[in-house]
Design an enzyme around this catalytic site. Sequence first.
Site, PDB file in Angstrom:
ATOM      1  N   GLU A 127      -6.782  -2.338   3.824  1.00 20.39           N
ATOM      2  CA  GLU A 127      -6.362  -1.387   2.787  1.00 20.39           C
ATOM      3  C   GLU A 127      -5.138  -0.582   3.239  1.00 20.39           C
ATOM      4  OE1 GLU A 127      -7.530  -2.566   0.295  1.00 20.39           O
ATOM      5  OE2 GLU A 127      -8.816  -1.055  -0.603  1.00 20.39           O
ATOM      6  N   THR A 180      -0.622   0.697  -5.683  1.00 17.31           N
ATOM      7  CA  THR A 180      -1.411   1.866  -5.296  1.00 17.31           C
ATOM      8  C   THR A 180      -0.535   2.889  -4.571  1.00 17.31           C
ATOM      9  OG1 THR A 180      -3.440   0.578  -5.167  1.00 17.31           O
ATOM     10  CG2 THR A 180      -3.422   2.628  -3.944  1.00 17.31           C
TER      11      THR A 180
HETATM   12  N1  HSE Z   1      -8.852   5.710  -4.422  1.00 16.70           N
HETATM   13  C1  HSE Z   1      -7.723   4.836  -4.447  1.00 16.70           C
HETATM   14  C2  HSE Z   1      -6.672   5.440  -5.352  1.00 16.70           C
HETATM   15  C3  HSE Z   1      -8.165   3.510  -4.966  1.00 16.70           C
HETATM   16  O1  HSE Z   1      -7.030   5.847  -6.445  1.00 16.70           O
HETATM   17  O2  HSE Z   1      -5.510   5.494  -4.967  1.00 16.70           O
HETATM   18  C4  HSE Z   1      -7.098   2.489  -5.060  1.00 16.70           C
HETATM   19  O3  HSE Z   1      -7.651   1.298  -5.566  1.00 16.70           O
END
Ligand code: HSE
Length: 298
Positions: A127, A180
């Site tokens: 990630e 993201t």
């Molecule tokens: N919690 C993360 C965000 C998840 O919202 O940036 C990304 O999939």
Amino acid sequence: EEIKVFCPATIANVSCGFDVLGLALEAVGDEMIVRKTAKKGITITKIIGQDLPLETSKNVSGVAGLAFLEKSDYNGGFEIEIQKNIKPGSGIGSSAASSAGAVWAMNELLGRPFSNLELVQFAMQGEKLASNVAHADNVAPAIYGGFTLVRSYNPLDIVPIPTPNELYATVIHPQIEVKTSDSRKILKTNITLEKGIQQWGNVGGLIAGLFQSDYELIGRSLQDHIVEPIRSILIPGFDELKSNAISAGALGGGISGSGPSIFALSKGMDTAQKVADSIKKTYQNIGIPFEIHVSKVN
Ligand code: HSE
């Protein structure tokens, strides 16, 4: 020796739980074949379905796998083949599916030397490669299944939450890519006490609703006063879609992970399917191509 695993798509945040809540989808995901090799290290031999790097250090499953190997006393390596069904940048945990799937499969092949919590830690390295932040809210449900809460990042503490039997998700993916890392940059780093109060009220409500299979409470708690107002601007038709989903019977909904996918939760498959039909109509009018999934949360 090889193993074939299903790597589920996941919905992170689940409205009120930015970076801490996530859920796994039973019917949407990738497939991965992982094989033990005498050759050390991780080799990604094939990725079908998406154009992604095969180079170990540039691939999230490679990086997660290396984190696994570093802590393992196993002397060989692994080969990975991925059937990649989840599009990168779709908001349903594409990178998490690959990161979690790889370390899950490796652990099975070695007779489970690591706990789920340790697997989450390895997968978080994937990630980090994907979004610069080692968030765990997609990889945790991908590994544990169902709903999970990241109670704390430091030290990492993951709490599996029971999932009511009739909980279904409808997810629409407008065919635009939102990275993201980009959709994190636009967020404010401070919140007011007032917003904090609303948000932790909803997180507590959602968790209580899940424990008690109280679908109404789950629905009332699916609110996000912090992230959604900012990120929804990137998603064409968001407000209309969400209110139509609720009119069609959904308990509630929001942005899936960092978007652009939008999710709605419903009680029962039939309602989730009605919600899908209503969302389809709304999105056809907006004129952006989309994909839609209905799945049990599990
Ligand atoms: N919690 C993360 C965000 C998840 O919202 O940036 C990304 O999939």
